[in-house]
Design an enzyme around this catalytic site. Sequence first.
Site, PDB file in Angstrom:
ATOM      1  N   LYS A 182       0.846  -1.198   0.000  1.00 24.50           N
ATOM      2  CA  LYS A 182       0.000   0.000   0.000  1.00 24.50           C
ATOM      3  C   LYS A 182       0.881   1.247   0.000  1.00 24.50           C
ATOM      4  O   LYS A 182       1.522   1.549   1.001  1.00 24.50           O
ATOM      5  CB  LYS A 182      -0.904   0.032   1.238  1.00 24.50           C
ATOM      6  CG  LYS A 182      -1.903   1.165   1.185  1.00 24.50           C
ATOM      7  CD  LYS A 182      -2.318   1.669   2.553  1.00 24.50           C
ATOM      8  CE  LYS A 182      -1.383   2.678   3.145  1.00 24.50           C
ATOM      9  NZ  LYS A 182      -1.279   3.944   2.418  1.00 24.50           N
ATOM     10  N   CYS A 292      13.883  10.656   6.894  1.00 19.13           N
ATOM     11  CA  CYS A 292      13.900  10.230   8.307  1.00 19.13           C
ATOM     12  C   CYS A 292      15.313  10.168   8.871  1.00 19.13           C
ATOM     13  O   CYS A 292      15.494  10.208  10.083  1.00 19.13           O
ATOM     14  CB  CYS A 292      13.169   8.917   8.489  1.00 19.13           C
ATOM     15  SG  CYS A 292      13.747   7.659   7.357  1.00 19.13           S
TER      16      CYS A 292
HETATM   17  P1  ADP Z   1       4.251  10.515   7.376  1.00 20.52           P
HETATM   18  O1  ADP Z   1       4.277  11.382   8.580  1.00 20.52           O
HETATM   19  O2  ADP Z   1       5.558  10.245   6.743  1.00 20.52           O
HETATM   20  O3  ADP Z   1       3.144  10.819   6.416  1.00 20.52           O
HETATM   21  P2  ADP Z   1       2.675   8.293   8.204  1.00 20.52           P
HETATM   22  O4  ADP Z   1       3.081   7.303   9.228  1.00 20.52           O
HETATM   23  O5  ADP Z   1       1.471   9.115   8.464  1.00 20.52           O
HETATM   24  O6  ADP Z   1       3.974   9.115   7.971  1.00 20.52           O
HETATM   25  O7  ADP Z   1       2.461   7.585   6.797  1.00 20.52           O
HETATM   26  C1  ADP Z   1       3.263   6.554   6.323  1.00 20.52           C
HETATM   27  C2  ADP Z   1       2.389   5.528   5.655  1.00 20.52           C
HETATM   28  O8  ADP Z   1       1.467   5.032   6.612  1.00 20.52           O
HETATM   29  C3  ADP Z   1       1.547   6.041   4.494  1.00 20.52           C
HETATM   30  O9  ADP Z   1       1.427   5.021   3.523  1.00 20.52           O
HETATM   31  C4  ADP Z   1       0.208   6.292   5.141  1.00 20.52           C
HETATM   32  O10 ADP Z   1      -0.860   6.197   4.217  1.00 20.52           O
HETATM   33  C5  ADP Z   1       0.151   5.140   6.108  1.00 20.52           C
HETATM   34  N1  ADP Z   1      -0.747   5.321   7.255  1.00 20.52           N
HETATM   35  C6  ADP Z   1      -1.038   6.440   7.937  1.00 20.52           C
HETATM   36  N2  ADP Z   1      -1.893   6.179   8.939  1.00 20.52           N
HETATM   37  C7  ADP Z   1      -2.151   4.840   8.896  1.00 20.52           C
HETATM   38  C8  ADP Z   1      -2.950   3.936   9.669  1.00 20.52           C
HETATM   39  N3  ADP Z   1      -3.667   4.345  10.720  1.00 20.52           N
HETATM   40  N4  ADP Z   1      -2.947   2.624   9.316  1.00 20.52           N
HETATM   41  C9  ADP Z   1      -2.221   2.194   8.263  1.00 20.52           C
HETATM   42  N5  ADP Z   1      -1.454   2.980   7.506  1.00 20.52           N
HETATM   43  C10 ADP Z   1      -1.415   4.289   7.820  1.00 20.52           C
END
Ligand code: ADP
Length: 489
Positions: A182, A292
């Site tokens: 994903k 990162c």
């Molecule tokens: P960033 O701050 O780099 O955007 P995130 O952790 O929010 O980091 O996002 C990294 C990945 O995790 C992306 O693919 C995002 O769509 C996914 N993501 C964000 N929230 C969730 C969640 N609750 N469950 C699964 N995937 C998530």
Amino acid sequence: MILSDKLTNKSLLPNKAYINGKWVDASKSFDVINPSTQEVIASVPDMGAEETHDAIAAADGAFKDWAAKTAKERGAFLKKWYQLILDNREDLGIIMAAEQGKPVKEAIGEVLYGAEFVEWFAEEGKRAYGDVIPTTTHGSRVVTMKQPVGVCAMITPWNFPSAMITRKMPPALAAGCTVVSKPAEDTPLSAIALAVLAEEAGFPKGVINVVTTSHSSDVGKAMCESDIVRKLSFTGSTKVGKILMGQCADTMKKLSLELGGNAPFVVFGDADIDAAVKGLVAGKFRNCGQVCIAPNRIYVQDSVHDEFVEKLKAAVSDIKVGDGFDEDSDIGPLINQAGLEKVQDHVQDALDKGATVVLGGKQHKKGATFFEPTILTGMTDEMKVASDETFGPVASIFKFTDEQDAIDKANDTIYGLAAYFYTRDIGRVWRVSEAIEAGIIGANTGSTSSEVAPFGGVKHSGIGREGSKYGLDEFLEIKYVAMGGIEES
Ligand code: ADP
């Protein structure tokens, strides 16, 4: 901008997800935005739990045959994929620049960096060796073997839309696992384009699946809660990594989590200052600071502070901010409004608490989410930058007194991904390398990452390693066979 007009290979943009060897739509779609212009450049399927389960079932269906191939046979598919990625590097770079904002030349660099992992694991799969362990009883033997974990789920971020996928999928595939991936909602097009090339490389249906969504939590939950999925590999924020780890508890999945960092960058008084400036500029401003392992807390010894800041100012003044498609651009915009607001908040917080702006400090005159390359001095531990990664083009400079002070400050964080230091004292190189709590150390270099090295963090920066022989182990289980009845005749 019509993105497909810029591409030589227009088939790289099907704007569909890839499940069980088919290009599929969903009942809804979501838009992909170019952060440099805020234009919509594509719409892709907005999938949910149902499609995720379809993809998991496809990966499950493909697993047995894929795992049964020899590593050399699996490696042959990876080598074809590698070559196709190289052949399409320009187009892949253009797609990435359009959805992510980084300059095309930098995007192509990422494509090539990421491709090296495909090539590496095409070979490394052959080296999933077991052991013969000497036993403590007569007439017995213990033999170990390594076997693929099973179906693997992968969730990747937007800052490296191509390389984060090519760091995860090839070791899984080389090990004999099948995958459901994903991509981040901001950057699904690079993932889709890689899947187009994987299909062309001939991977059997179901071995690689890509689910696109703007509802990442629904898809993530379906992945985590599925008992068919035996491994989750995630790169992203520590906050989301912890949520996913919790969601995986019930099915006891194997986990790799590449999470946030708050990298210290230490310049000792005896350092080669020019080299340190060069290393910092490369590490800090690449991808507009949205990395990162980017240096976040820059610690400079009192004795060289002013010289360092002056040289850094001269170097950073040369950085050109602009549209990723403008050939002069060194750095593009921040990914989105939230990214811009975080950088603005960190700068304002520092200024409120007494920091000084040496360069930049505000939104760039180009507007949108462009931000000026910035240098702040007079940083203190109470400021947000000290405990949270800025993820933007801001070099925040703290002072320190001696080696122990530098080590204490470097380790004063819950994170432990990357750390950098510059010194010409070989004894200090060893002492500081050993004392700093991080998975990756750059000693006299700002450039640490490659396919041969085990990338990963400690503390709240995560679990597991990507790249190198250790990266393959993440997708393998060790089984041992205790053999008895081997009596002497
Ligand atoms: P960033 O701050 O780099 O955007 P995130 O952790 O929010 O980091 O996002 C990294 C990945 O995790 C992306 O693919 C995002 O769509 C996914 N993501 C964000 N929230 C969730 C969640 N609750 N469950 C699964 N995937 C998530």
